[in-house]
Design an enzyme around this catalytic site. Sequence first.
Site, PDB file in Angstrom:
ATOM      1  CD  GLU A 153      -1.287  -0.478   3.667  1.00 45.37           C
ATOM      2  OE1 GLU A 153      -2.270  -1.200   3.448  1.00 45.37           O
ATOM      3  OE2 GLU A 153      -1.042  -0.011   4.785  1.00 45.37           O
ATOM      4  CG  HIS A 180      -2.928  -0.090   7.729  1.00 50.06           C
ATOM      5  ND1 HIS A 180      -2.870  -0.817   6.565  1.00 50.06           N
ATOM      6  CD2 HIS A 180      -3.653  -0.823   8.599  1.00 50.06           C
ATOM      7  CE1 HIS A 180      -3.537  -1.952   6.732  1.00 50.06           C
ATOM      8  NE2 HIS A 180      -4.028  -1.978   7.960  1.00 50.06           N
TER       9      HIS A 180
END
Lengths: 291, 402
Positions: free
Chosen positions: A209, A248
């Site tokens: 990511e 996150h």
Amino acid sequence: MSVLVNKSSKIIVQGFTGTEGSFHASQMIEYGSPVLGGVTPGKGGQVHLGLPVFNTVQEAVDAVGADTTIIFVPPAFAADAIMEAADAGIKIIITITEGIPVKDMMMAKPYAKSKGATLIGPNCPGVITPDEAKVGIMPGFIFKKGNVGIVSKSGTLTYEAADQVVKAGYGISTAIGIGGDPIIGTSTKEAVQLLMADPETEVIVMIGEIGGQYEADAAQWIKAQNNPKPVVGFIAGQTAPKGKRMGHAGAIIGGADDTAEAKMRIMRECGIFVANSPADIGETMAQALSS
Amino acid sequence: MNIHEYQAKEILARYGVTIQRGKVASTVDEAVAAAHAIQKETGSEWFVIKAQIHAGGRGKGTINETGSHGVVLAKSIDQVGAKSEAILGGTLVTHQTGPEGKKVNKILIAEDVYYPGASEPKEYYLSILLDRAKGQNVIMASTEGGMDIETVAEHTPEKIIKEWIDPAVGLRRFQAQKVAFALGLTGMALKEMVKFIQALYIAFEQTDSAMFEINPVLKTSDDKILAVDAKVDIDDNALFRQKEILQLRDLSEEDPLEVAAATHGLNYVKLDGNVGVMVNGAGLAMATMDMIKLSGGEPANFLDVGGGANAETVEAGFRIILKDPNVKAILVNIFGGIVRCDRVANGVVEAYKKIGAIEVPIIVRLQGTNAEEGAQIIESSGLKVTSAILLKDAAQRVKEVL
């Protein structure tokens, strides 16, 4: 063969008697993972889920020969739990806890390494070698046995990838959730290196990511090795705005190299089969294997 | 968590970091009183008036209502009132705020530190942040004070000095010295800079900070070293043990929808698109946003409902997404592992009925444990909701409704 965890692992659970620890430990036991006991300071001597509870990791190592631990300890004490495990000689430390302060991880990571331990996580779903050991919080039934290794920063996206792999007619050797925090014990590259060396793994699915350099580092290493096994890649966050944290703690675009586009470009340049859409991971993998 | 400049300076001063002195004010009267108090301490009639918002570029930014800049100089006490009035309560637009700007509720009245003297005042750049690749903090410094570090990095990367700090040992004096010498300082100013860097690092560690940016750091004409600006970002994960700093949180600086979402345990980020998303897990949420784009839409938000996708969280999620008038469709994407899909489906139906009259089409993609049962519940609910099991099918449905 497989990597990190298998049916011979001697697993203990730190934070064994807490809500999370209890729930996931029972799921792991039900899956058939070789769990031998757990640690909760102050509850040593008790029996929980039919297994012994120890006060310290050292006691668990001495009593049952534990070599692998999974940590559910709350954030304030999690870094200490990692260091305790490393100090007691545990070789594989899998840390599920989300929300550990960066300053604590800055100390715990090099400490674990200095003791020769492999740290996975924190803020990760864990590691699973299907039919042998589930040392994590993932739903085990999705992961059918096979020859595809998975490395991923994300939890549910790992399940998605595994599901597509299985639906495409393949299975998983080992799936490693490395975690989405800014400081994690095992990088994408290190996890890929483990799977490249595993004779059972024929193809690797690498899911990343936005944020950090891990995927680019892994891609460059793979190219430098002349792409010994086909690798399929996906990067989440093509539509994420700059400077905003996407759930996150580590998923934030700081500079130009942090973007999904930049990472996907580097991966392509390094001979990795990149899926543009998360819906195409299974298909891209089938193409990679047939090419 | 970000804090204001005046708050950051108060914290730095507590750790012995020398700062440009100042007082915060919320009204014009307070601003004038602050100027008088500062004049007593410094003897100078010059002041800097600085808008307090959580965004950079204030000096070049403009107050919409008055045309004043966000940072201005007052060359006498008499000017302080009018110049403060032109900033307070106004909307400051800078290159970091976006065109909507940010309301200025507080200003900082600060001493003028660019006074003439034995040597020329000179600005420097200093920051401390995490180097993710090394897992260590790094001090970055440059002689190009006042400039954006990104610009310096792009055009003159050789002018950026970096010093990494071993977390087990902490910052050593020799390292602070290396940085100060590399900045070309000598004599008293060099010694002051070494002390400044050491104090700054202690403040960084003790406050669990994720980033300090002091731009500019000023060497005054009498060789003092001062923090003229201070940007401080605290590690969110450490706020449980930084209770005093947590008190400094200014909710008016944050997006109200993001704040509301957080009270329900939802992680929401507002975006500019037309398809709302609700997903369990941050990585899958980002991936779902990407898929919407590839299907011809634009994501209207990031929304992670976390591990517990139940009727209550789904309802809260719907309500937040529906507050955005740009939303033309909503895609719910839940990979049920531990959480069973039939339960999530029931939660979706319950939430939908509770909210009533949802105008936009909703696509619910449930995969994992009991996915078929989940889809069945959605399809037979009689609501304006379509179901999908495969991610591909969900993408197709999005295309169809747009």
